[in-house]
Write a protein that holds these residues in place. Structure first.
Motif, PDB file in Angstrom:
ATOM      1  N   PHE A  88      73.631  97.880  94.803  1.00  0.00           N
ATOM      2  CA  PHE A  88      72.793  98.413  93.740  1.00  0.00           C
ATOM      3  C   PHE A  88      72.467  99.873  94.014  1.00  0.00           C
ATOM      4  N   SER A  89      72.504 100.695  92.969  1.00  0.00           N
ATOM      5  CA  SER A  89      72.185 102.113  93.104  1.00  0.00           C
ATOM      6  C   SER A  89      71.328 102.545  91.921  1.00  0.00           C
ATOM      7  N   ARG A  90      70.217 103.182  92.209  1.00  0.00           N
ATOM      8  CA  ARG A  90      69.323 103.680  91.165  1.00  0.00           C
ATOM      9  C   ARG A  90      69.412 105.190  91.108  1.00  0.00           C
ATOM     10  N   ILE A  91      69.678 105.719  89.908  1.00  0.00           N
ATOM     11  CA  ILE A  91      69.761 107.167  89.706  1.00  0.00           C
ATOM     12  C   ILE A  91      68.655 107.565  88.745  1.00  0.00           C
ATOM     13  N   GLN A  92      67.738 108.399  89.216  1.00  0.00           N
ATOM     14  CA  GLN A  92      66.677 108.900  88.345  1.00  0.00           C
ATOM     15  C   GLN A  92      67.184 110.158  87.643  1.00  0.00           C
ATOM     16  N   PHE A  93      67.447 110.067  86.365  1.00  0.00           N
ATOM     17  CA  PHE A  93      68.002 111.200  85.631  1.00  0.00           C
ATOM     18  C   PHE A  93      66.893 112.199  85.307  1.00  0.00           C
ATOM     19  N   THR A  94      67.153 113.466  85.624  1.00  0.00           N
ATOM     20  CA  THR A  94      66.210 114.559  85.391  1.00  0.00           C
ATOM     21  C   THR A  94      66.963 115.734  84.758  1.00  0.00           C
ATOM     22  N   LEU A 126      77.149 106.765  92.182  1.00  0.00           N
ATOM     23  CA  LEU A 126      77.935 105.983  91.224  1.00  0.00           C
ATOM     24  C   LEU A 126      78.842 104.969  91.906  1.00  0.00           C
ATOM     25  N   PHE A 127      79.084 105.150  93.197  1.00  0.00           N
ATOM     26  CA  PHE A 127      79.976 104.243  93.916  1.00  0.00           C
ATOM     27  C   PHE A 127      79.197 103.016  94.386  1.00  0.00           C
ATOM     28  N   ALA A 128      78.818 102.207  93.420  1.00  0.00           N
ATOM     29  CA  ALA A 128      78.132 100.939  93.658  1.00  0.00           C
ATOM     30  C   ALA A 128      78.557  99.982  92.553  1.00  0.00           C
ATOM     31  N   ASN A 129      78.150  98.729  92.661  1.00  0.00           N
ATOM     32  CA  ASN A 129      78.527  97.730  91.657  1.00  0.00           C
ATOM     33  C   ASN A 129      77.590  97.718  90.457  1.00  0.00           C
ATOM     34  N   VAL A 130      76.296  97.831  90.714  1.00  0.00           N
ATOM     35  CA  VAL A 130      75.292  97.847  89.644  1.00  0.00           C
ATOM     36  C   VAL A 130      74.569  99.180  89.687  1.00  0.00           C
ATOM     37  N   LYS A 142      76.267 117.294  80.074  1.00  0.00           N
ATOM     38  CA  LYS A 142      77.341 117.365  81.085  1.00  0.00           C
ATOM     39  C   LYS A 142      77.226 116.213  82.090  1.00  0.00           C
ATOM     40  N   THR A 143      76.010 115.922  82.536  1.00  0.00           N
ATOM     41  CA  THR A 143      75.810 114.830  83.484  1.00  0.00           C
ATOM     42  C   THR A 143      75.950 113.476  82.795  1.00  0.00           C
ATOM     43  N   GLN A 144      75.485 113.380  81.544  1.00  0.00           N
ATOM     44  CA  GLN A 144      75.689 112.150  80.777  1.00  0.00           C
ATOM     45  C   GLN A 144      77.181 111.856  80.643  1.00  0.00           C
ATOM     46  N   ALA A 145      77.980 112.893  80.388  1.00  0.00           N
ATOM     47  CA  ALA A 145      79.423 112.710  80.213  1.00  0.00           C
ATOM     48  C   ALA A 145      80.077 112.218  81.498  1.00  0.00           C
ATOM     49  N   ALA A 146      79.595 112.670  82.650  1.00  0.00           N
ATOM     50  CA  ALA A 146      80.151 112.205  83.928  1.00  0.00           C
ATOM     51  C   ALA A 146      79.913 110.712  84.106  1.00  0.00           C
ATOM     52  N   LEU A 147      78.736 110.252  83.707  1.00  0.00           N
ATOM     53  CA  LEU A 147      78.446 108.818  83.782  1.00  0.00           C
ATOM     54  C   LEU A 147      79.328 108.041  82.816  1.00  0.00           C
ATOM     55  N   LEU A 148      79.524 108.584  81.613  1.00  0.00           N
ATOM     56  CA  LEU A 148      80.301 107.879  80.596  1.00  0.00           C
ATOM     57  C   LEU A 148      81.777 107.786  80.976  1.00  0.00           C
ATOM     58  N   GLU A 149      82.303 108.781  81.695  1.00  0.00           N
ATOM     59  CA  GLU A 149      83.688 108.672  82.185  1.00  0.00           C
ATOM     60  C   GLU A 149      83.805 107.504  83.155  1.00  0.00           C
ATOM     61  N   ALA A 150      82.799 107.381  84.040  1.00  0.00           N
ATOM     62  CA  ALA A 150      82.814 106.274  85.007  1.00  0.00           C
ATOM     63  C   ALA A 150      82.752 104.934  84.286  1.00  0.00           C
ATOM     64  N   MET A 151      81.937 104.844  83.218  1.00  0.00           N
ATOM     65  CA  MET A 151      81.805 103.596  82.474  1.00  0.00           C
ATOM     66  C   MET A 151      83.110 103.202  81.796  1.00  0.00           C
ATOM     67  N   GLN A 152      83.758 104.173  81.147  1.00  0.00           N
ATOM     68  CA  GLN A 152      84.944 103.873  80.347  1.00  0.00           C
ATOM     69  C   GLN A 152      86.198 103.735  81.193  1.00  0.00           C
ATOM     70  N   LEU A 165      86.534 103.442  91.081  1.00  0.00           N
ATOM     71  CA  LEU A 165      85.287 102.758  91.389  1.00  0.00           C
ATOM     72  C   LEU A 165      85.557 101.283  91.661  1.00  0.00           C
ATOM     73  N   ASP A 166      84.685 100.676  92.445  1.00  0.00           N
ATOM     74  CA  ASP A 166      84.857  99.263  92.791  1.00  0.00           C
ATOM     75  C   ASP A 166      84.523  98.379  91.592  1.00  0.00           C
ATOM     76  N   ASP A 167      85.201  97.251  91.498  1.00  0.00           N
ATOM     77  CA  ASP A 167      84.880  96.223  90.515  1.00  0.00           C
ATOM     78  C   ASP A 167      84.130  95.099  91.225  1.00  0.00           C
ATOM     79  N   PRO A 168      83.183  94.446  90.542  1.00  0.00           N
ATOM     80  CA  PRO A 168      82.694  94.750  89.195  1.00  0.00           C
ATOM     81  C   PRO A 168      81.833  95.998  89.171  1.00  0.00           C
ATOM     82  N   PHE A 169      81.797  96.644  87.996  1.00  0.00           N
ATOM     83  CA  PHE A 169      81.036  97.883  87.809  1.00  0.00           C
ATOM     84  C   PHE A 169      80.215  97.731  86.543  1.00  0.00           C
ATOM     85  N   PHE A 170      78.901  97.824  86.685  1.00  0.00           N
ATOM     86  CA  PHE A 170      77.976  97.475  85.607  1.00  0.00           C
ATOM     87  C   PHE A 170      76.900  98.546  85.527  1.00  0.00           C
TER      88      PHE A 170
END
Length: 362
Positions: A88-94, A126-130, A142-152, A165-170
């Motif tokens: 699990f990884s928590r990212i506080q977006f600022t 971002l290199f975590a499962n959840v 720009k930072t939102q787009a980096a997250l969205l690339e990882a998601m897609q 990235l490792d699976d599963p990725f959520f």
């Protein structure tokens, strides 16, 4: 025709699935119940939210959670990761968060054996499962787009190198619906990448009483792991193998295509209240989510009730209400409820209705 035939797209019939994957279906159902039991040790209530999160997980989708502060969104997600034995990884977006802060970066490091300097990649959170993307609308595009690339793409690009990235990725992104000053709202095209938009609501009186009792006492609950990462991947593949009838697909198409302005057969209230409708991803996610929901309820086939139950989290961030709707107090959930009420769900009714013949023909 025999129940043991294969459909045109190669999927197996309901009976075949029940015979060959009965053990896996039982494991999914038991795992779901055990996860709810484990979460109940820490989280009070929020049963619908937990069910929708698990449906998205087993469908290989991502979620936006919207709710006011203090509703245990972070605690719920971190506890879920423990139940699933996932990193699990928590990212506080600022506002000052940069893409490299979440994806990782390359540094120059000296090789002690040769003395040469070389680049080394240091992975980011971002290199975590959840992933909990807390207040995603507080960070620049720009930072939102980096997250969205990882998601897609299930990868991040740093320099010229792609890192898988490792699976599963959520990914679970949270938004605060109250304070919008100084935020960067996700564009509709980027929200479309999320399978569900889940509303986290206030607890009932009884639930809040229990929350107050638990959180003000010396009570620490131990969470037991239920499913491993490999088991989750197996269950994700099982969801894809669940068959779906043509009638359920027709029903799903009818719900989604009625939201598109300018199409023949679109009801008047949609033209009055919406400025934009849902795209093809809505159909895909409704069917995938319906398959997962059917398995979680112990069924090996999808019903229209599954599609109706998931229409709200799938469609509410894919349709846009206009000024007229806002002035009348009409929300996206109001529109979705009216669509469900006015769309026939029984087999044969859709194909007999002249309005829906126009929708399918278009």
């Amino acid at each position: 025709m025999s129940e043991h035939h294969q459909t045109a797209n190669g999927s197996r019939s309901t009976e075949d699935l029940a015979e060959n994957d009965l053990q896996s279906i039982g494991k999914l159902r038991d795992g779901f119940n055990e996860i709810k039991k484990q979460l109940a040790r820490v989280i009070v209530g929020q049963d619908q939210v937990i069910e929708e999160l698990l449906i998205a997980l087993f469908s290989r989708g991502h979620c936006i959670l919207e709710g006011v502060p203090g509703l245990a969104k972070t605690l719920m997600i971190s506890t879920l990761a423990k139940c699933l034995s996932l990193n699990f990884s928590r990212i506080q977006f600022t506002p000052d968060l940069m893409p490299a802060d979440i994806t990782g970066t390359e540094i120059i490091e000296e090789n002690r054996s040769t003395g040469a300097r070389e680049f080394k990649f240091l992975s980011g959170p971002l290199f975590a499962n959840v992933i909990l993307a807390d207040e995603i609308n507080r960070t620049p595009p720009k930072t939102q787009a980096a997250l969205l690339e990882a998601m897609q793409e299930r990868q991040v690009t740093v320099g010229r190198v792609r890192h898988k990235l490792d699976d599963p990725f959520f990914v679970l992104a949270t938004q605060n619906p109250i304070e919008q000053e100084g935020t960067y709202p996700l564009p509709e095209a980027q929200q479309d990448r999320f399978m569900f938009k889940v509303f986290v609501k206030y607890p009932s009186f009884t639930e809040e009483f229990e929350i107050a009792r638990r959180t003000t006492a010396l009570l620490v609950e131990e969470i037991t792991s239920v499913l491993s990462g490999d088991q989750i991947l197996d269950l994700q593949r099982l969801v894809r193998r669940v068959p779906v009838t043509d009638h359920v697909i027709h029903y799903t198409l009818a719900l989604v295509r009625q939201t598109r302005l300018g199409e023949p057969g679109v009801p008047k209230f949609v033209r009055d209240w919406l400025s934009w409708g849902a795209g093809p991803r809505a159909v895909q996610y409704l069917i995938l989510g319906g398959k997962a929901r059917a398995l979680l309820n112990g069924r090996s086939h999808v019903q229209t009730e599954d599609i109706q139950a998931l229409a709200y989290p799938v469609l509410r961030h894919r349709i846009l209400t206009n000024f007229t709707a806002a002035s009348e107090g009409i929300t996206t959930d109001t529109v979705i409820k009216k669509l469900i009420d006015e769309t026939p769900s029984r087999e044969g009714e859709l194909t007999r209705d002249e309005r829906f013949k126009k929708i399918f023909a278009s």
